[in-house]
Design a protein around this motif. Sequence first.
Motif, short mmCIF file in Angstrom:
data_model
loop_
_atom_site.label_atom_id
_atom_site.label_comp_id
_atom_site.label_asym_id
_atom_site.label_seq_id
_atom_site.Cartn_x
_atom_site.Cartn_y
_atom_site.Cartn_z
N ILE A 143 0.89 -1.08 -0.43
CA ILE A 143 -0.02 0.29 0.31
C ILE A 143 0.73 1.33 -0.13
CG2 ILE A 143 -1.81 1.85 1.49
CD1 ILE A 143 -2.62 -0.76 -0.05
N LEU A 144 2.00 0.84 0.85
CA LEU A 144 3.49 2.05 1.03
C LEU A 144 3.74 1.91 -0.38
CD1 LEU A 144 4.57 2.36 4.78
CD2 LEU A 144 3.10 3.70 3.76
N PHE A 145 3.32 2.14 -1.32
CA PHE A 145 4.37 1.55 -2.66
C PHE A 145 3.59 2.34 -3.56
CE2 PHE A 145 6.33 0.13 -6.26
CZ PHE A 145 7.48 0.62 -6.13
N PHE A 146 2.60 1.70 -3.42
CA PHE A 146 1.37 2.25 -4.28
C PHE A 146 1.52 3.88 -3.66
CE2 PHE A 146 -3.20 3.42 -4.51
CZ PHE A 146 -3.52 3.02 -6.81
N LEU A 179 16.83 10.27 -0.09
CA LEU A 179 16.20 10.29 1.54
C LEU A 179 16.01 8.68 1.79
CD1 LEU A 179 16.24 13.80 3.19
CD2 LEU A 179 17.76 11.87 3.77
N PRO A 180 16.08 7.52 1.59
CA PRO A 180 15.20 7.20 1.24
C PRO A 180 13.52 6.95 2.43
CG PRO A 180 17.48 5.90 2.19
CD PRO A 180 16.88 7.41 1.37
N ASN A 181 14.26 7.75 3.79
CA ASN A 181 13.66 7.28 5.25
C ASN A 181 11.75 7.78 4.64
OD1 ASN A 181 14.80 5.97 6.52
ND2 ASN A 181 16.09 7.19 7.69
N THR A 182 12.05 8.56 3.63
CA THR A 182 10.47 9.03 3.19
C THR A 182 9.89 8.68 3.14
OG1 THR A 182 11.64 9.89 1.08
CG2 THR A 182 12.02 11.28 2.66
N THR A 183 10.52 7.23 2.15
CA THR A 183 9.54 6.04 1.83
C THR A 183 8.91 5.41 3.01
OG1 THR A 183 11.10 4.61 1.61
CG2 THR A 183 10.44 6.11 -0.56
N ALA A 184 9.07 5.52 4.02
CA ALA A 184 8.65 4.54 5.91
C ALA A 184 7.75 5.31 6.29
CB ALA A 184 9.74 4.02 5.75
N ASN A 185 7.28 5.99 6.41
CA ASN A 185 6.09 7.02 7.15
C ASN A 185 4.94 7.46 5.83
OD1 ASN A 185 5.25 8.79 8.88
ND2 ASN A 185 6.63 9.63 10.05
N GLY A 186 4.63 5.88 6.77
CA GLY A 186 3.16 6.20 5.86
C GLY A 186 2.48 6.97 6.11
N ASN A 187 2.32 7.62 7.69
CA ASN A 187 1.09 9.29 7.27
C ASN A 187 2.24 10.38 6.71
OD1 ASN A 187 -0.56 7.47 9.57
ND2 ASN A 187 1.29 8.81 11.41
N ILE A 188 3.15 10.47 7.08
CA ILE A 188 3.46 11.80 6.08
C ILE A 188 3.51 11.56 3.96
CG2 ILE A 188 5.50 12.96 5.43
CD1 ILE A 188 6.54 12.58 7.95
N LEU A 189 3.49 10.33 4.29
CA LEU A 189 3.40 9.85 2.46
C LEU A 189 1.64 10.57 2.69
CD1 LEU A 189 5.60 6.23 2.03
CD2 LEU A 189 5.38 8.92 0.84
N PHE A 221 -10.54 21.08 2.31
CA PHE A 221 -10.64 19.51 2.46
C PHE A 221 -9.99 19.12 2.51
CE2 PHE A 221 -12.35 14.86 1.59
CZ PHE A 221 -14.28 15.50 2.75
N TRP A 222 -8.81 18.80 1.12
CA TRP A 222 -7.64 17.81 1.22
C TRP A 222 -6.46 18.62 2.58
CZ3 TRP A 222 -9.54 14.06 -0.10
CH2 TRP A 222 -9.67 13.85 -1.71
N ILE A 223 -6.28 19.57 3.05
CA ILE A 223 -5.25 19.93 3.23
C ILE A 223 -5.85 19.68 5.16
CG2 ILE A 223 -4.54 21.84 4.56
CD1 ILE A 223 -4.83 23.59 1.79
N ALA A 224 -7.30 19.52 5.17
CA ALA A 224 -7.65 19.21 5.98
C ALA A 224 -7.50 17.68 6.61
CB ALA A 224 -9.35 19.50 6.79
N ILE A 225 -7.41 16.82 5.78
CA ILE A 225 -8.04 15.58 5.75
C ILE A 225 -6.10 15.20 6.36
CG2 ILE A 225 -7.86 12.72 4.39
CD1 ILE A 225 -9.81 13.84 3.11
N ALA A 226 -5.28 15.69 5.38
CA ALA A 226 -3.72 16.10 5.24
C ALA A 226 -3.35 16.26 6.88
CB ALA A 226 -3.09 16.63 4.32
#
Length: 303
Positions: free
Chosen positions: A43-46, A82-92, A123-128
Motif C-alpha cells: 500500500i505504501l509503495f502504491f 533520503l529513502p526514509n521518506t518512503t517509510a512513514n505512512g502518515n507523511i506519505l 478539505f484535502w489539507i484538513a484531511i492531510a
Amino acid sequence: MITSLFSKSKLLNFIIVFLIMLLAFILGNSKNGYESVIFGKVILFFICLLTVLVLNFIVSKNSLTQNNNYQILFFSLFLLALPNTTANGNILIANIFLLFALRRLITLRSQINVEKKLFDAAFWIAIATLFYFWSGLFFILIIITLLLYTDNNIKHWIIPFIGTACVFVIAMSVSIIWYDSFFEIFNITLLVSYDFSGYNSLQYLITMTMLFSFGLWSSIFYLKGIKQKKKAFRPSFKIVLFAAIISFVIVVIAPEKNGSEFLFLFAPIAIIITNYVETIEEKWFREIFVAIITFVPFLLLFL
C-alpha cells in the motif's frame, strides 16, 4: 545523455523512475522488516507511485514545465537520497492529499468553479492534517492564493473554513463511533523541535546540501522566469514557490527529525529545479547539473 532521455515525455522515463522508486522504497523499509506487514508495504509503495503520477499530472495539465519528465526524475532521486521518506505512512498519505490540494489551487487560474476548488483544497489539507498535524500550515497557501488573485469575494474567503469544518465534523463522528471519544482520532501535536542532531550523518549532510544549494540557486532563476510568464500563469508558479517555502518551514519545526519530513519539499523543489534546467542554454552545463543530481543519490548508497 540524461537530459536527452528525459527532455521528452516517454514511457521509458516512467519505467526508470519506477525502478529508482522501488530501490528507494526497499532501502527505506528494509529496517522495519517484511514478514508480517507485506500488505501494508505494498500500500505504501502504491502511494509512492500515485504521488509521482499526481505530480506529473499537475505539472503537465497546468504547463508548469515544458513537455519533459525531469520533475518526476528529480522527485524519485530525492526519494533515493533520503529513502526514509518512503517509510512513514502518515507523511506519505498527508503529502499526497497536499498535492491534491495544490492541484486545486493551481487550477484556480481558469476562474471556473472557484468555490468548489477552494472547498476541495481546504478539505484535502484538513484531511492531510489528520495524518500529520503540521500539514495544516498549508492552509496558509489558500490565503496566499486568494491574495495572488486579489479575490475580494467574501464568500471565497469563508469557503475554505467550511471545508475544514466539514472534515472536523466527519472525523469527530468517526472518532465517536470507533473510539467512543470525540477527539481520539485527531493526531494533534503542537510540539516543535529545533534539534537537528538527527541529521548529523554524511548522508543527510550531502543530501541537504544538494537540496538546498540546488533548490536555492534554481529559485533565483525561477523568480526571474515568473516575470516572463503570461500574466494569467504567474500566480500558478508563485503558488509552487510558496508551497516550497511552507514545506521548508515544516522541515525546520518538525518534532521528529528522521528525514521523512523532507517529503513535503520534494514536489515543489522538483518543479522549481526543472524550470531552471529548462533555461540552461549550455548543453554541457545542463548535463553536468542533471548528472550531479542523478549520481549523488546512487553514490550515497555506498556510504
